[in-house]
Design a protein around this motif. Structure first.
Motif, PDB file in Angstrom:
ATOM      1  N   THR A 168       0.810  -1.221   0.000  1.00  0.00           N
ATOM      2  CA  THR A 168       0.000   0.000   0.000  1.00  0.00           C
ATOM      3  C   THR A 168       0.840   1.266   0.000  1.00  0.00           C
ATOM      4  O   THR A 168       0.291   2.361  -0.109  1.00  0.00           O
ATOM      5  N   GLY A 169       2.145   1.177   0.108  1.00  0.00           N
ATOM      6  CA  GLY A 169       2.986   2.361   0.165  1.00  0.00           C
ATOM      7  C   GLY A 169       3.284   2.924  -1.212  1.00  0.00           C
ATOM      8  O   GLY A 169       2.899   2.382  -2.256  1.00  0.00           O
ATOM      9  N   ALA A 170       4.019   4.029  -1.201  1.00  0.00           N
ATOM     10  CA  ALA A 170       4.393   4.673  -2.455  1.00  0.00           C
ATOM     11  C   ALA A 170       5.573   3.999  -3.127  1.00  0.00           C
ATOM     12  O   ALA A 170       5.856   4.250  -4.301  1.00  0.00           O
ATOM     13  N   VAL A 171       6.259   3.121  -2.391  1.00  0.00           N
ATOM     14  CA  VAL A 171       7.461   2.497  -2.944  1.00  0.00           C
ATOM     15  C   VAL A 171       7.129   1.642  -4.155  1.00  0.00           C
ATOM     16  O   VAL A 171       7.749   1.761  -5.215  1.00  0.00           O
ATOM     17  N   ILE A 172       6.125   0.783  -4.041  1.00  0.00           N
ATOM     18  CA  ILE A 172       5.805  -0.111  -5.144  1.00  0.00           C
ATOM     19  C   ILE A 172       5.299   0.675  -6.344  1.00  0.00           C
ATOM     20  O   ILE A 172       5.592   0.338  -7.497  1.00  0.00           O
ATOM     21  N   ARG A 173       4.545   1.759  -6.091  1.00  0.00           N
ATOM     22  CA  ARG A 173       4.066   2.578  -7.208  1.00  0.00           C
ATOM     23  C   ARG A 173       5.231   3.260  -7.920  1.00  0.00           C
ATOM     24  O   ARG A 173       5.265   3.331  -9.159  1.00  0.00           O
ATOM     25  N   ASP A 174       6.191   3.781  -7.156  1.00  0.00           N
ATOM     26  CA  ASP A 174       7.355   4.421  -7.783  1.00  0.00           C
ATOM     27  C   ASP A 174       8.163   3.417  -8.599  1.00  0.00           C
ATOM     28  O   ASP A 174       8.618   3.739  -9.709  1.00  0.00           O
ATOM     29  N   ILE A 175       8.334   2.213  -8.056  1.00  0.00           N
ATOM     30  CA  ILE A 175       9.111   1.204  -8.789  1.00  0.00           C
ATOM     31  C   ILE A 175       8.406   0.808 -10.080  1.00  0.00           C
ATOM     32  O   ILE A 175       9.028   0.744 -11.154  1.00  0.00           O
ATOM     33  N   LEU A 176       7.099   0.545  -9.995  1.00  0.00           N
ATOM     34  CA  LEU A 176       6.363   0.143 -11.199  1.00  0.00           C
ATOM     35  C   LEU A 176       6.357   1.261 -12.239  1.00  0.00           C
ATOM     36  O   LEU A 176       6.502   1.004 -13.444  1.00  0.00           O
ATOM     37  N   HIS A 177       6.169   2.503 -11.788  1.00  0.00           N
ATOM     38  CA  HIS A 177       6.137   3.631 -12.720  1.00  0.00           C
ATOM     39  C   HIS A 177       7.499   3.792 -13.407  1.00  0.00           C
ATOM     40  O   HIS A 177       7.567   4.011 -14.626  1.00  0.00           O
ATOM     41  N   ARG A 178       8.571   3.666 -12.636  1.00  0.00           N
ATOM     42  CA  ARG A 178       9.901   3.850 -13.217  1.00  0.00           C
ATOM     43  C   ARG A 178      10.242   2.709 -14.166  1.00  0.00           C
ATOM     44  O   ARG A 178      10.853   2.923 -15.227  1.00  0.00           O
ATOM     45  N   LEU A 179       9.856   1.487 -13.835  1.00  0.00           N
ATOM     46  CA  LEU A 179      10.104   0.357 -14.728  1.00  0.00           C
ATOM     47  C   LEU A 179       9.317   0.505 -16.024  1.00  0.00           C
ATOM     48  O   LEU A 179       9.811   0.170 -17.106  1.00  0.00           O
ATOM     49  N   ALA A 180       8.081   1.002 -15.926  1.00  0.00           N
ATOM     50  CA  ALA A 180       7.277   1.194 -17.135  1.00  0.00           C
ATOM     51  C   ALA A 180       7.903   2.246 -18.049  1.00  0.00           C
ATOM     52  O   ALA A 180       7.844   2.125 -19.282  1.00  0.00           O
ATOM     53  N   ASP A 181       8.509   3.280 -17.459  1.00  0.00           N
ATOM     54  CA  ASP A 181       9.148   4.318 -18.272  1.00  0.00           C
ATOM     55  C   ASP A 181      10.415   3.813 -18.946  1.00  0.00           C
ATOM     56  O   ASP A 181      10.690   4.138 -20.102  1.00  0.00           O
ATOM     57  N   ARG A 182      11.194   3.033 -18.221  1.00  0.00           N
ATOM     58  CA  ARG A 182      12.496   2.611 -18.746  1.00  0.00           C
ATOM     59  C   ARG A 182      12.401   1.347 -19.591  1.00  0.00           C
ATOM     60  O   ARG A 182      12.768   1.341 -20.765  1.00  0.00           O
ATOM     61  N   CYS A 183      11.895   0.290 -18.999  1.00  0.00           N
ATOM     62  CA  CYS A 183      11.810  -0.992 -19.715  1.00  0.00           C
ATOM     63  C   CYS A 183      10.778  -1.857 -19.005  1.00  0.00           C
ATOM     64  O   CYS A 183      11.066  -2.419 -17.938  1.00  0.00           O
ATOM     65  N   PRO A 184       9.570  -1.974 -19.529  1.00  0.00           N
ATOM     66  CA  PRO A 184       8.537  -2.768 -18.848  1.00  0.00           C
ATOM     67  C   PRO A 184       9.012  -4.195 -18.582  1.00  0.00           C
ATOM     68  O   PRO A 184       9.544  -4.862 -19.458  1.00  0.00           O
ATOM     69  N   SER A 185       8.826  -4.640 -17.332  1.00  0.00           N
ATOM     70  CA  SER A 185       9.278  -5.977 -16.922  1.00  0.00           C
ATOM     71  C   SER A 185       8.179  -6.650 -16.122  1.00  0.00           C
ATOM     72  O   SER A 185       7.240  -6.004 -15.639  1.00  0.00           O
ATOM     73  N   HIS A 186       8.320  -7.980 -15.977  1.00  0.00           N
ATOM     74  CA  HIS A 186       7.385  -8.757 -15.167  1.00  0.00           C
ATOM     75  C   HIS A 186       7.777  -8.598 -13.707  1.00  0.00           C
ATOM     76  O   HIS A 186       8.876  -8.995 -13.299  1.00  0.00           O
ATOM     77  N   VAL A 187       6.901  -8.023 -12.887  1.00  0.00           N
ATOM     78  CA  VAL A 187       7.183  -7.732 -11.478  1.00  0.00           C
ATOM     79  C   VAL A 187       6.288  -8.620 -10.609  1.00  0.00           C
ATOM     80  O   VAL A 187       5.081  -8.721 -10.841  1.00  0.00           O
ATOM     81  N   ILE A 188       6.915  -9.262  -9.597  1.00  0.00           N
ATOM     82  CA  ILE A 188       6.183 -10.060  -8.614  1.00  0.00           C
ATOM     83  C   ILE A 188       6.378  -9.393  -7.253  1.00  0.00           C
ATOM     84  O   ILE A 188       7.503  -9.222  -6.786  1.00  0.00           O
ATOM     85  N   LEU A 189       5.271  -9.007  -6.617  1.00  0.00           N
ATOM     86  CA  LEU A 189       5.317  -8.339  -5.313  1.00  0.00           C
ATOM     87  C   LEU A 189       5.064  -9.353  -4.214  1.00  0.00           C
ATOM     88  O   LEU A 189       4.112 -10.131  -4.276  1.00  0.00           O
ATOM     89  N   TRP A 190       5.947  -9.335  -3.213  1.00  0.00           N
ATOM     90  CA  TRP A 190       5.730 -10.123  -1.986  1.00  0.00           C
ATOM     91  C   TRP A 190       5.370  -9.121  -0.886  1.00  0.00           C
ATOM     92  O   TRP A 190       6.241  -8.463  -0.339  1.00  0.00           O
ATOM     93  N   PRO A 191       4.096  -8.978  -0.553  1.00  0.00           N
ATOM     94  CA  PRO A 191       3.706  -7.940   0.412  1.00  0.00           C
ATOM     95  C   PRO A 191       4.195  -8.261   1.821  1.00  0.00           C
ATOM     96  O   PRO A 191       4.052  -9.391   2.301  1.00  0.00           O
ATOM     97  N   VAL A 192       4.771  -7.265   2.484  1.00  0.00           N
ATOM     98  CA  VAL A 192       5.271  -7.419   3.852  1.00  0.00           C
ATOM     99  C   VAL A 192       5.008  -6.123   4.600  1.00  0.00           C
ATOM    100  O   VAL A 192       4.747  -5.077   4.013  1.00  0.00           O
TER     101      VAL A 192
END
Length: 492
Positions: A168-192
């Motif tokens: 629920t934090g901003a970290v995962i959103r920032d990572i996904l947004h930056r990956l989409a801008d640079r090079c879209p990749s398959h991301v698996i989130l392990w929530p903790v």
């Protein structure tokens, strides 16, 4: 004895036996009663205390209880943390750490001492927290968990990226947004959880869980891990300083990027990771290259390859032209052969005509010798010679009789030398069961299974008994047993 204490009332004078005196209101207490009274008094008076001191002699018992001492410059007090409270501590107590312990005082009658039963224990200020952090850093560094030799290079283009952070934090959103801008990749989130008592176990379990995934399993195994959270105080980031998190990151079979806090925040997880990122966004930039840059680089490589190919072709054309200039012209190269071919073409009709004339002459000459009358005379002479020949079979018959006599002589000699010839006179030929003639008793005992050949057939036999030394008595006899014949006496 009482005479030696003048002026002392008789009731107060020491006696040999304890006796109740009239008006005595202080009955004798047992040791247990006195200890219990002291225990109640201390617990009532000090039911809630907070003590600041340095931990000394910390020991965790196999039962789960913890025993320690709190000391300062002039005094010390024993303390105990029961198993339930020990599991809820936010840090691992160690000797030399200054803490504030909250609990109650009690006594231990078995040893006539008092101690504090600690319900909660906290570090005494940020200085103590930093001291604990530094002590833990030195301990883990001594084990080699932070060595540069252990750092692994990050994959250039990871197919799958695992992220360990809060969902629920901003970290995962920032990572996904930056990956989409640079090079879209398959991301698996392990929530903790990234803060609080449960954060460290969950983060460690997530890192180990990603490493335990099978490469060909239903959930793809990541090629790279990002462990991150946003910024905060040292207390907020303390979960990433816990030993279990640091060890999980150091033991991970997958390369790890640590992106905890902001650029000025440093945790022990940053030292154990293969790469430290100042922010989660920077971690995404480290994880993958820019797709547009890759496409531009590929285009540049293609253009460069095209230029090199064109230049190579041009130089090849130049070398080909230079080689051609050194070769003679086609007409000059085949001029001699062409002239010889023209000469042969002119001579061929004349040679064929001459050859035909010679052939006709030879034919005419041979035709004169092939007249029918000559052939008839040759036939008559051959018939006369054939009639004069008289054939006789006497030489052939004499040769046949001579060869037959020699053959009979050889046949008689062969019959005399045949191995079965002596059998007609009562002899026996002994062979092994599988084949092979035996000529001695030792060989017969070694073979054990024998075949006896008589004049009218063969009999199988077996040698019984061991070899006996010669005695002044008849020699031992070997018992034989025939498979399809009656028993007979020993042969050896």
């Amino acid at each position: 004895m009482n005479d030696f204490l003048p002026g002392v009332p008789p009731s107060d004078r020491p006696r040999l036996l304890a006796e109740e005196q009239p008006g005595d209101n202080a009955p004798a207490l047992s040791v247990s009663e006195l200890s219990g009274a002291l225990k109640r008094t201390v617990e009532d008076a000090f039911g809630f205390v907070r003590v600041r001191g340095e931990i000394s002699g910390f020991k965790r018992h196999s039962s789960g209880h913890c025993y320690l001492s709190l000391k300062d410059e002039r005094a010390c007090i024993d303390g105990v943390v029961w198993k339930g409270q020990a599991a809820a501590l936010r840090f691992r107590p160690e000797d030399g750490i200054e803490v504030i312990a909250t609990g109650k005082l009690t006594t231990f009658p078995g040893r006539s001492k008092y101690q504090i039963v600690i319900d909660r224990m906290e570090l005494a200020g940020q200085g103590a927290l930093m001291a604990l952090l530094d002590q833990r850093r030195r301990q883990l560094a001594a084990e080699g968990l932070f060595d540069e030799e252990r750092k692994r290079p990050l994959p250039f283009m990871p197919r799958v990226i695992g992220v360990v952070t809060s969902p629920t934090g901003a970290v995962i959103r920032d990572i996904l947004h930056r990956l989409a801008d640079r090079c879209p990749s398959h991301v698996i989130l392990w929530p903790v959880a990234v803060q609080g008592d449960a954060a460290a176990p969950q983060v460690a379990r997530a890192v180990r869980g990603f490493g335990a995934l099978a490469p060909d399993g239903p959930i793809p195994r990541p090629d790279l891990l990002i462990v991150g959270r946003g910024g905060g105080s040292i207390e907020d980031l303390w979960a990433f300083n816990e030993e279990e998190v640091v060890r999980a990151i150091a033991e991970s079979p997958i390369p790890v990027i640590s992106a905890v806090g902001h650029e000025t925040d440093t945790t022990l997880a940053d030292f154990a990771a293969d790469r430290r990122a100042p922010t989660p966004t920077a971690a995404a930039e480290m994880a993958v290259p820019v797709r547009a840059d890759l496409a531009h680089h590929v285009r540049e490589l293609g253009a460069r390859a095209e230029r090199l190919a064109r230049r190579y072709r041009e130089r090849a054309d130049e070398r080909f032209e230079a080689v051609i200039d050194r070769f003679p012209s086609l007409d000059g190269l085949f001029a001699g052969q062409q002239q010889r071919l023209d000469d042969l073409a002119d001579r061929l009709p004349r040679a064929l005509g001459q050859r035909l004339a010679h052939a006709r002459s030879d034919l005419a000459h041979a035709a004169g010798a092939l007249r029918p009358a000559l052939l008839d005379r040759k036939y008559e002479r051959a018939a006369e010679r054939l009639a004069s020949v008289r054939l006789s079979d006497r030489p052939i018959r004499a040769k046949i009789d001579q060869n037959r006599a020699a053959l009979d002589q050889l046949w008689r000699l062969a019959e005399q030398l045949h191995p079965d010839r002596p059998l007609q006179r009562g002899y026996v030929r002994v062979e092994r069961r599988g084949g092979g003639v035996l000529t001695s008793t030792a060989a017969a005992r070694e073979a054990a299974l024998l075949t006896l050949h008589f004049a009218d057939g063969a009999v199988d036999a077996r040698v019984d008994g061991e070899e006996e030394r010669p005695q002044p008595r008849p020699p031992a006899r070997t018992k034989t047993v025939a498979e399809d014949a009656p028993r007979q006496q020993k042969l050896f």
